[in-house]
Design an enzyme around this catalytic site. Structure first.
Site, mmCIF file in Angstrom:
data_model
loop_
_atom_site.group_PDB
_atom_site.id
_atom_site.type_symbol
_atom_site.label_atom_id
_atom_site.label_comp_id
_atom_site.label_asym_id
_atom_site.label_seq_id
_atom_site.Cartn_x
_atom_site.Cartn_y
_atom_site.Cartn_z
ATOM 1 N N ASN A 179 3.648 10.726 -0.761
ATOM 2 C CA ASN A 179 4.562 10.227 0.268
ATOM 3 C C ASN A 179 5.721 9.434 -0.309
ATOM 4 O OD1 ASN A 179 3.367 11.323 2.691
ATOM 5 N ND2 ASN A 179 1.670 9.899 2.380
ATOM 6 N N ASN A 216 -1.908 5.863 -0.878
ATOM 7 C CA ASN A 216 -1.201 7.114 -0.545
ATOM 8 C C ASN A 216 0.140 6.954 0.166
ATOM 9 O OD1 ASN A 216 -3.367 8.307 -1.738
ATOM 10 N ND2 ASN A 216 -4.278 9.108 0.140
ATOM 11 N N TYR A 265 1.210 4.729 2.427
ATOM 12 C CA TYR A 265 1.270 4.261 3.802
ATOM 13 C C TYR A 265 1.628 2.770 3.853
ATOM 14 C CZ TYR A 265 -0.552 8.889 4.657
ATOM 15 O OH TYR A 265 -0.692 10.250 4.688
ATOM 16 N N THR A 290 -8.114 13.874 6.374
ATOM 17 C CA THR A 290 -7.386 14.121 7.619
ATOM 18 C C THR A 290 -7.552 15.577 8.032
ATOM 19 O OG1 THR A 290 -5.782 12.370 7.227
ATOM 20 C CG2 THR A 290 -5.081 14.151 8.661
ATOM 21 N N HIS A 322 -7.105 1.300 4.658
ATOM 22 C CA HIS A 322 -6.302 2.286 3.927
ATOM 23 C C HIS A 322 -5.093 1.587 3.315
ATOM 24 C CE1 HIS A 322 -4.710 5.939 2.543
ATOM 25 N NE2 HIS A 322 -4.850 6.700 3.616
#
Length: 368
Positions: free
Chosen positions: A238, A181, A183, A28, A178
């Site tokens: 996260n 992480n 999400y 990112t 994805h």
């Protein structure tokens, strides 16, 4: 190089032959052009500079406005974004490279300022993350999420399918889901964030359901041989956690293997942190998965060679070294020194710390 290494050997990935086994991991960079979250002309140069990688995986790219969690990250859900990405893929292909787009929905890792009409981010359950997001040029606490209604889940799945169709229209060689992480897809899979009592909550099969349904929809659109997925079994990124990740991810990988995805991209350990943060048998995933195994997290040249030589992985994904070394493949081949990265320019900004890192020839010339 004093001895041969598998790192620079070709590898057949579905219908694509990679010239080497170095993969540029998704990174990112927060440089999409507002208000439409379109890849900028700088992104064309950035990816083109790194086209010597065996495979490029783009920065995470949201499949809908709802899926956005950070300032200035690109999307793949309307025509201007598709056109912007087409310029990127054209440049990479002109340079002889191969590139997949990473499909992203952040779930609860977002802020009301990024959501339609200032709404709450969505999640499997209304459990707020102890974490930050990047908005307004700074890091801010993520917003309180709301639990997705059961009736909304088909729309989430379809947003990944539509993102896949758009990625193919933009000229990508394939897509990566994805699922890592912390999400949305991982939020559903792990019991620290999923407190649902319906068909998408409770036991492992129910919690894994959304990730596997998304994978099924994406492979139906792109073909399994052009679809990969990224997972992170034990990362705490996260504020994500699971009480028993080994059986959960064994089950997930069994399901992914049945769908015949072309690769499994695994973050081993804590994303960007210790590889040994928690016990986990990654070899179990390698054995269970029928496609290519892509290893990620903390790899340098020595560890990459060791893992490939032991047949513990097929491909190695490098992250930050590719930020500061557009010609990382050449530098590793020739045992040349690497440029150091500048953390201050990772997120947001312009060309500085993005497209201005020198290639090896420029570095040597400057040293003379």
């Amino acid at each position: 190089m004093s001895s041969p290494t598998k790192l620079f050997e070709p590898f057949k990935l579905g219908p694509i032959t990679l010239p080497n086994r170095l993969v540029m991991a998704p990174l990112t960079r927060n440089r999409a052009v507002p208000p439409g979250m379109v890849p900028s002309p700088l992104a064309v140069d950035y990816y083109g500079q790194r086209a010597s990688a065996g495979l490029l995986i783009t920065e995470a790219t949201q499949v809908s406005q709802q899926g956005q969690g950070y300032q200035d990250t690109p999307g793949i859900y309307y025509k201007e974004q598709v056109a912007g990405w087409r310029k990127v893929t054209d440049r990479v292909h002109e340079k002889g490279g191969r590139i997949f787009l990473q499909l992203w929905h952040v779930g609860r890792i977002s802020h009301t300022s990024l959501q339609a009409n200032g709404g709450a981010p969505v999640a499997p359950s209304a459990v707020r993350a102890k974490g930050k997001t990047f908005v307004g040029g700074t890091f801010a606490d993520v917003s309180e999420p709301r639990a997705l209604e059961l009736s909304e889940i088909p729309g989430i799945i379809d947003s990944f399918r539509r993102g896949t169709a758009n990625a193919l229209e933009a000229g990508f060689d394939g897509v990566e889901i994805h699922g890592a992480n912390g999400y949305l897809l991982e939020q559903f899979a792990k019991d620290g964030t999923n407190k649902r009592t319906d068909a998408y909550g409770g036991g492992i099969e129910n919690r894994a359901k959304l990730m596997l349904e998304v994978a099924n929809a994406v492979t139906a659109e792109a073909g399994a041989n052009r679809t990969g997925i990224r997972i992170s079994p034990v990362t705490p990124a996260n504020d994500i956690s699971d009480s028993n990740p080994q059986p959960l991810f064994d089950h997930i990988v069994d399901g992914l293997s049945a769908l015949k995805l072309v690769y499994l991209h695994v973050v081993e350990g804590a994303t960007g942190g210790p590889r040994d943060i928690a016990p986990f048998d990654y070899a179990s995933l390698r054995k269970r998965f029928g496609g290519a195994y892509m290893a990620n997290n903390g790899y340098d040249f020595e560890l990459a060679n060791k893992v490939l030589a032991a047949n513990a992985a097929d491909l190695i994904a490098f992250g930050k070294p590719f930020i500061s070394n557009p010609d990382l493949v050449e530098r590793l081949k020739s045992d040349a020194p690497l440029n150091e990265w500048d953390k201050a320019t990772f997120y947001g900004g312009g060309a500085k710390g993005y497209t201005d890192y020198p290639a090896l020839g420029e570095t040597l010339q400057a040293a003379q």
